[in-house]
Every structure is written in structure tokens, then in C-alpha cells.
Design an enzyme around this catalytic site. Structure first.
Site, PDB file in Angstrom:
ATOM      1  N   HIS A  10       0.861  -1.187   0.000  1.00  0.00           N
ATOM      2  CA  HIS A  10       0.000   0.000   0.000  1.00  0.00           C
ATOM      3  C   HIS A  10       0.895   1.235   0.000  1.00  0.00           C
ATOM      4  O   HIS A  10       1.809   1.326   0.811  1.00  0.00           O
ATOM      5  CB  HIS A  10      -0.895  -0.017   1.235  1.00  0.00           C
ATOM      6  N   ARG A  17      -5.895  10.587  -0.334  1.00  0.00           N
ATOM      7  CA  ARG A  17      -5.362  11.053  -1.618  1.00  0.00           C
ATOM      8  C   ARG A  17      -6.493  11.359  -2.582  1.00  0.00           C
ATOM      9  O   ARG A  17      -6.409  12.277  -3.385  1.00  0.00           O
ATOM     10  CB  ARG A  17      -4.428   9.989  -2.209  1.00  0.00           C
TER      11      ARG A  17
END
Lengths: 223, 534
Positions: B315, B335
Site C-alpha cells: 500500500h 489522496r
């Protein structure tokens, strides 16, 4: 940078630990992992409940061992909390329905122990009072971050079960909720394009399918 | 705060106003492919062939996993199973897939036993933050959703499994809401959908940044009110078979008493999850204590092939400061609503919403090329610039939408609304796993598998929100398949396991390990078996 060594005591065992690491990691390094039940090591499963105390009189209290950094002079007491059987949620929840399954709802003596015990900073006592008044939307919001560690229940002298009531409220509200747009989508037999689009995406060898997927995803249609 | 990084923090603050208006760096498809080829940990050549078992000599495994596949079993030599517990269905694993399967079997009239190594719910499911995918948006369809995931998985996905995942999504979301799951909604009552890395249109549902917690606590609450027998602190040490290649139960190890419990079952479902705690190549992990790849080892010994086992998900945004949070997840959603990734010079170096393997590779490249930031503990990372979110979407946005993030970092005096976070890729998900068919059947009769322990549906790179849906879809499919296809009860033997053990003895170099490992070595937890001598 060097991490200074600190001394902590866990269930009577003196441990040298590195400042900045969590109680769980200090226990692992010391070969004493079994002293505190552990699960996710990420602060969300509620397995590693402990009580901490400081010799210098600073306020300690309950916490999660996987989230709590060690400090010099810290004493740690394992505080595992066993679950109790939950009550089934109800459609269209009311205070009466909640009280019927959790009769200790009104016993709260407003001591605030539950709020102090919560490692997730949930305003537990206030939320119990909201449940008494039937303010379920607000109570559900309060318990959004509840990890069901059980500490609020374990410290309650009046046998109130805040976190069990919290999930009862959340599930009951959730079950009672209508989702017309989603239901509509589930009954509609597709949009007429499905068959040709699947045929397009599932044709060819791996390289060809990959090319088709990349091209299709740009607009999401064949046209 | 973070005085040791003051110069870099000042650069970031300086570039913030101009960055707000700039588009993300643009990499063409070829450049992205090269980035992954050159920097992704899967491409570091840290694999080897296994010498025994169904994939012997044909598939490469990370060294750490190959060692476990070639490791001796846990049971004492000469152990003879005799039935301590008989049930219809034995589910091994207490996370989302196992719980979903158990709930699916509730109305079947079958006796269901669920064994959890830790406690029911202590799993990777409960740690999932960002969300669950379903094609519910106005410009979305199951086909578009398929195309995004298939391209993300590099076309290595089992197309049939992926199609099932996509088509059953909306129905499974409805099932979860009927159980009482609350997902975030817009003012008009529709679900709030976010984008994720590789989604061409918004389709991720969430419950703040506690989506896995919301799903797992509801599944657990429902399960505890049903008929399933839950055995906490019971790990599977070995699978049992009837002497003719059909799985007929398992030997469980009770970590509290140290005793072995031989279970006779007509069907066994492996829902043991992933393997982040193997810390491949020394990477930190976002996984829970029990993610040690147990199910892979157990199934492999019975003759099940493993697919895509050279593919793992790192990740992109694992925390790397403070040290106590190293490896823990910082959700991708942060994000998707506008946090930038920045190197030490305050420069944006990648489109933050590319597929995960590409973003992780880009971060690794920055660090390899000395544009990373060194923490006091000696880790390297890049900045995840979180303050612009509140600047753009209004003060308090982070706190409202990401209470988990705030709660974790606040403890260390870091307010993500004021300071950026340091991140580096963390071992997050096992893309490959046990081969299954569209009914979650493994290649061995009597044995089913669902969830992270399986391979195929995600290809060699999974998209955000596809794992929570995976457990909801395939956990249910496994339950349905077991109902329809339940074999008669067979006798319990260790024939297959003993045969595998004998094959291991022919190897010149045998790993000095026993498997399944059950706990990460770093924890110091040991598997001590109390043998009753009769």
C-alpha cells in the site's frame, strides 16, 4: 537518533523498553507477549485493553496497549474484557424497545467513568443520556468509532452496557433505513448495453482483453 | 514539531499555494510500466521455486513463503486424530469472509463451527479503512467497474471471478445495509461515492475511515445472535482427509490450553486471510497479528495449487513516522480527496490516483534516488500533504471524514490538518492465493476457500475497496456452495499431511521452521502443544 531506554512494569515484570514504542511492542521485545491479549495491533479490534498507572502521581487510566507509547516509570495492568451476548436490533427503534432489551439504560448515575475509560474518546456518558432521550441519530454518530473493547461496560458500576447499546442503536437505525435508489437498481434488469459490453470485454486472449479493458474504462461505454 | 525535517517542511509550505492549481504529473502508460518494472518490490527478484507440492518447480514464491511451504508440520510425529468435535461445516478464520459465510449458512439447518485464531473479528477486515466498491454512480456500470479492476490487475485476473465480484456488488451492499451497516450518504440520501486509485468514476462507499470496522462489528454482532458455534483462540494446525483425497476436518490448536482438538466436518472453508506478518523483504505491514499465511500452507499440503503467489500489494501510504505507527495504514481516500505526495524538495512526483502498484513504485523511486526524508528512527519516506484538504474543503473536513486518522496521530501531537504525514509503502494485501472456482471450491473435494486467502480475482494488483467486497461476495458464495454441495461425512486421517511430510524429508535443505506459523516471530508468541498421552 538514539531512542533512550525506559523502564516499565507489566503485570509485575520489569521491562527495559525503547522510548516511543508501544506497550505491545515492548512486550514482544521482552518475550512477554502473552501477558496482554493482542489482535490487530492497529487500534481497532479492542483486544489489548490495559490499565496504566504512574508512580509520580500523574493520571493514568485505561487504554489500548497497541496504541500507547511506553514512558519511564509506567506500570501496566492487563485488563482483558470478555464480551457479553448482544441483544437483537429492532426495526424503527424507540427508547421503549431499547429499554426492553437493555433494562439498565436508566440506571446511569452520570459518574462519567465510561467516558474516561474510552480509548477512542467517545463521549460515552453523554451518549447514554442521548439514548435515554431517544436521540438515536446523535448516539449512532457518537458510536461511529466504537471498537467494542468493552471498557465502558467493564468500568460501569451500574451495569449499563453503553457499547452494546451503541451498536443496537446503529444497527437498528441502519436496518430501518430505506435505499430506494439502490433497490431500483437491483430490480431493473440492466440497461440493455450489458450483454454487448460483456461480450466486448471477455473476447480475445489476455493481451487483447487487457487492451479492451483499458480502452473501455475511459468512457465506460462502447460508443 | 518534526524539527528534524524543518527545511523540507518549509519547502512544502512554500509550494502549497502553487500546487493547489497544478494538475498532477503526467506519466504515459509506458512510463508507468517501467516504473513498476524497476521499483516494485514484486520485481526485486526475491522469489524462488518451491521444491515440493502442487506448484513444485513451476511457480515462484517469495523466499519467506517458500520456506513455510517447505516447513515441517506442527503436529507431533505419531499423532493420531480421533474425533473430539463433529460438525457439518468448519469455517477456519474469524474475519469478514468467515463471518459472511457463517451468516449465509444460518438458515441451512447445518451445524456451523467457526474457529478463530484470535477472537472473532480480530482480522484484516476490521482494519480496512477507506471503503467498499460497488458500481452505483450515474456514469458507472458493472462493466466499467470490471474494466478498471482488470486493467489494474494487469489482465491477470480470473475474468469469471472478477465478473462475479462486479455483478454481485450492489446486492451485497444491500445485504450489508439490511444487517444494519451505515455507509456515509449525501444530503439526498444516496451513498457518497469517492474515487480511488484506478477508478475511472467514483464508486467507493465508506463509513468515514472505519469502513472495515463498521462491517466487521455488524457481521460479528449478527453472528453472535445466531446459531454458529464460535471457537475463539483456536487455530488450524493441519487439515484432515479421508485417505482418498477429500478434506474431512481439521486439527485445531487451542492457544489457551495448548490442547489439540480434532474436528470432523463435512465441509471445511478456509477463510484465514493474508500474510503481511511475513514482512516480505523486511517491509513493515498494515496487517493484524495473525496474518501469517496459514491457509496457504494448509491448502498447499492437501494438493491445492496457489496462483499469483509472487504478487503482493504494498500500500503506497503506510505511516513511517512516528515510529510507533510504522507500517500502519493511511487510507487512500485521503489522496482521493486531494492530499499530495511530495518528495523532500516539496515536489509532486506522481499522480496520486494511479493504481496502487504504480504509486508505491514511484515512492520507492524517490527514496532510492535520495529524494526521500529520513526519520529519527532511520526510516525513509515521502510527504503526504494533508493540510490542503481543510484549506480546500473547509476547516474540520479531515476531522469529520477521517476521525481514525486524526485519533491515531493526535496522540503523538501531530495534527494532519496542520502538518503533512510521512509515508512509505507497507505490505498490505496478498494478491494471490488458493485457486478457486466460481463456487469458491478449491481443487480438493471437501475444501472451500474465500477472501484474501484465495487468488485470481484481483490479478496481480488489487484496487481499493475490492477486498471488503470480496469477502462479502465470496464469503456468501462459499456458504451457498457448501449448502448445495455438502459431501457425506468421511473418516478423519492425516494421510495427505503425512505423505507431504515424507516428501519433505527427501529435500536436501529443509527450512528450520514449522508451519503454519500462526504468529509472527517478532511477537515471540510460541506454538506449544500440550500432548495428552494415552
Amino acid at each position: 537518533m538514539e531512542f533512550p531506554s525506559v523502564q516499565i512494569v507489566v503485570a509485575g515484570n520489569i521491562i527495559q523498553a525503547r522510548a516511543g514504542e508501544t506497550i505491545v511492542h515492548a512486550l514482544w521485545a521482552a518475550g512477554l507477549a502473552r501477558h496482554v491479549q493482542t489482535g490487530c495491533v492497529g487500534g481497532v479490534c479492542g483486544a489489548c485493553t490495559v490499565s496504566v498507572r504512574f508512580k509520580d502521581g500523574r493520571k493514568g487510566g485505561t487504554d489500548l496497549a497497541c496504541m500507547r507509547p511506553v514512558e519511564d516509570g509506567m506500570e501496566v495492568f492487563p485488563f482483558a474484557v470478555d464480551p457479553v451476548p448482544p441483544a437483537p436490533p429492532a426495526n424503527e427503534p424507540t427508547v421503549e424497545k431499547l429499554r426492553a432489551v437493555y433494562p439498565t439504560l436508566d440506571r446511569c448515575a452520570k459518574c462519567g467513568s465510561c467516558t474516561a475509560a474510552c480509548p477512542m474518546s467517545i463521549p460515552v456518558m453523554d451518549s447514554v443520556l442521548r439514548m435515554q432521550r431517544g436521540e438515536f441519530e446523535a448516539a449512532a454518530e457518537d458510536f461511529t468509532t466504537c471498537i467494542h473493547c468493552g471498557l465502558c461496560r467493564a468500568v460501569c458500576e451500574d451495569k449499563v452496557k453503553p457499547h452494546n447499546m451503541g451498536i443496537w442503536v446503529r444497527r437498528s437505525l441502519g436496518m430501518s433505513q430505506d435505499y430506494p435508489a439502490l433497490d431500483q437498481r437491483l430490480v431493473s434488469a440492466g440497461d440493455g448495453r450489458a450483454e454487448s459490453e460483456w461480450a466486448y470485454l471477455l473476447t480475445g486472449d489476455e493481451a487483447e482483453r487487457l487492451r479492451r479493458a483499458k480502452s473501455f474504462r475511459e468512457k465506460g461505454t462502447l460508443s | 514539531m518534526m524539527e528534524w525535517a524543518r527545511d523540507s517542511l518549509e519547502k512544502i509550505a512554500r509550494t502549497r499555494p502553487q500546487r493547489a492549481e497544478q494538475p498532477p504529473p503526467n506519466l504515459d502508460e509506458r512510463a508507468v510500466d517501467l516504473l513498476v518494472r524497476d521499483y516494485h518490490p514484486d520485481r526485486a527478484g526475491m522469489e524462488r521455486l518451491a521444491a515440493v507440492g502442487p506448484n513444485a518447480g513451476t511457480q515462484r514464491f517469495p523466499h519467506e513463503l517458500a520456506d513455510l511451504l517447505e516447513a515441517d508440520g506442527l503436529l507431533p510425529e505419531g499423532f493420531h486424530p480421533s474425533v473430539d468435535l463433529a460438525t457439518d461445516v468448519l469455517i477456519v478464520g474469524g474475519g469478514g469472509a468467515g463471518a459472511t459465510a457463517a451468516l449465509t449458512l444460518e438458515d441451512s439447518g447445518l451445524q456451523v463451527t467457526l474457529a478463530a485464531k484470535l477472537r472473532l473479528g480480530d482480522s484484516n477486515t476490521v482494519m480496512a479503512e477507506g471503503g467498499i466498491q460497488a458500481a452505483l454512480g450515474p456514469d458507472d456500470s458493472t462493466r466499467r467497474r470490471f474494466a478498471d479492476s482488470y486493467a489494474g490487475g494487469h489482465g491477470k485476473n480470473d475474468a469469471e471471478l472478477l465478473r462475479i465480484l462486479c455483478e454481485r456488488g450492489p446486492d451485497r451492499i444491500r445485504w450489508l445495509t439490511r444487517l444494519g451497516c451505515l455507509f456515509d450518504r449525501n444530503a439526498d440520501g444516496t451513498f457518497r461515492l469517492r474515487s480511488c486509485g484506478g477508478s475511472s468514476t467514483p464508486r467507493v462507499l465508506a463509513c468515514r475511515d472505519y469502513t472495515g470496522l463498521e462491517i466487521m462489528r455488524v457481521l460479528r454482532d449478527a453472528l453472535l445472535q445466531g446459531q454458529t458455534q464460535v471457537l475463539n483462540h483456536h487455530s488450524a494446525a493441519e487439515l484432515l482427509d479421508d485417505g482418498h483425497g477429500q478434506v474431512t476436518g481439521a486439527v485445531l490448536w487451542d492457544s489457551r490450553s495448548g490442547k489439540l482438538v480434532s474436528v470432523s466436518a463435512r465441509a471445511v472453508l478456509l477463510a484465514t486471510g493474508g500474510s503481511g506478518q511475513l514482512h516480505l523483504q523486511g517491509y513493515p505491514t498494515s496487517n493484524h497479528l495473525g496474518a501469517t499465511g496459514d491457509g496457504l500452507v494448509l491448502a498447499y499440503r492437501q494438493g491445492c495449487r496457489l496462483v499469483h503467489m509472487d504478487s503482493f500489494q504494498y500500500h503506497p501510504s503506510g505511516a513511517c513516522f512516528p515510529e510507533a505507527l510504522a507500517g500502519q495504514l493511511v487510507t487512500e481516500s485521503i489522496r482521493s480527496i486531494g492530499a499530495h505526495l511530495l518528495n523532500a524538495d516539496g515536489e509532486r512526483f506522481v499522480d496520486e490516483l494511479l493504481y496502487r502498484d504504480a504509486v508505491a513504485s514511484a515512492i520507492i523511486r524517490e527514496v532510492v534516488e535520495r529524494r526521500g526524508i529520513r526519520t529519527p528512527a532511520g526510516r525513509y519516506g515521502v510527504w503526504l500533504d494533508t493540510p490542503p484538504i481543510d484549506l480546500k474543503k473547509g476547516e474540520g473536513t479531515l476531522r469529520r471524514q477521517f476521525p481514525g486518522l486524526i485519533h491515531r496521530f493526535e496522540r503523538y501531537g501531530i495534527d494532519p490538518a496542520r502538518y503533512p504525514l510521512l509515508v512509505y509503502p507497507t505490505l498490505h494485501y496478498q494478491n494471490g492465493g488458493i485457486a478457486i472456482d466460481s463456487q469458491c471450491r478449491t481443487e480438493v473435494r471437501g475444501l472451500w476457500a474465500a477472501g484474501e486467502v484465495t487468488g485470481g480475482v484481483h490479478g496481480t494488483n488489487r484496487l481499493m475497496g475490492n477486498s471488503l467486497l470480496d469477502i462479502a461476495v465470496f464469503g456468501a458464495l462459499a456458504g451457498e456452495s457448501i449448502k448445495q454441495d455438502l459431501p457425506p461425512r468421511g473418516r478423519i486421517t492425516l494421510s495427505t499431511a503425512i505423505r507431504y511430510r515424507e516428501a519433505l524429508k527427501t529435500l536436501p535443505n529443509r527450512p528450520a521452521k514449522a508451519a503454519p506459523q500462526l504468529f509472527p516471530p517478532a511477537s515471540g508468541l510460541k506454538v506449544e502443544i500440550a500432548v495428552s498421552r494415552t
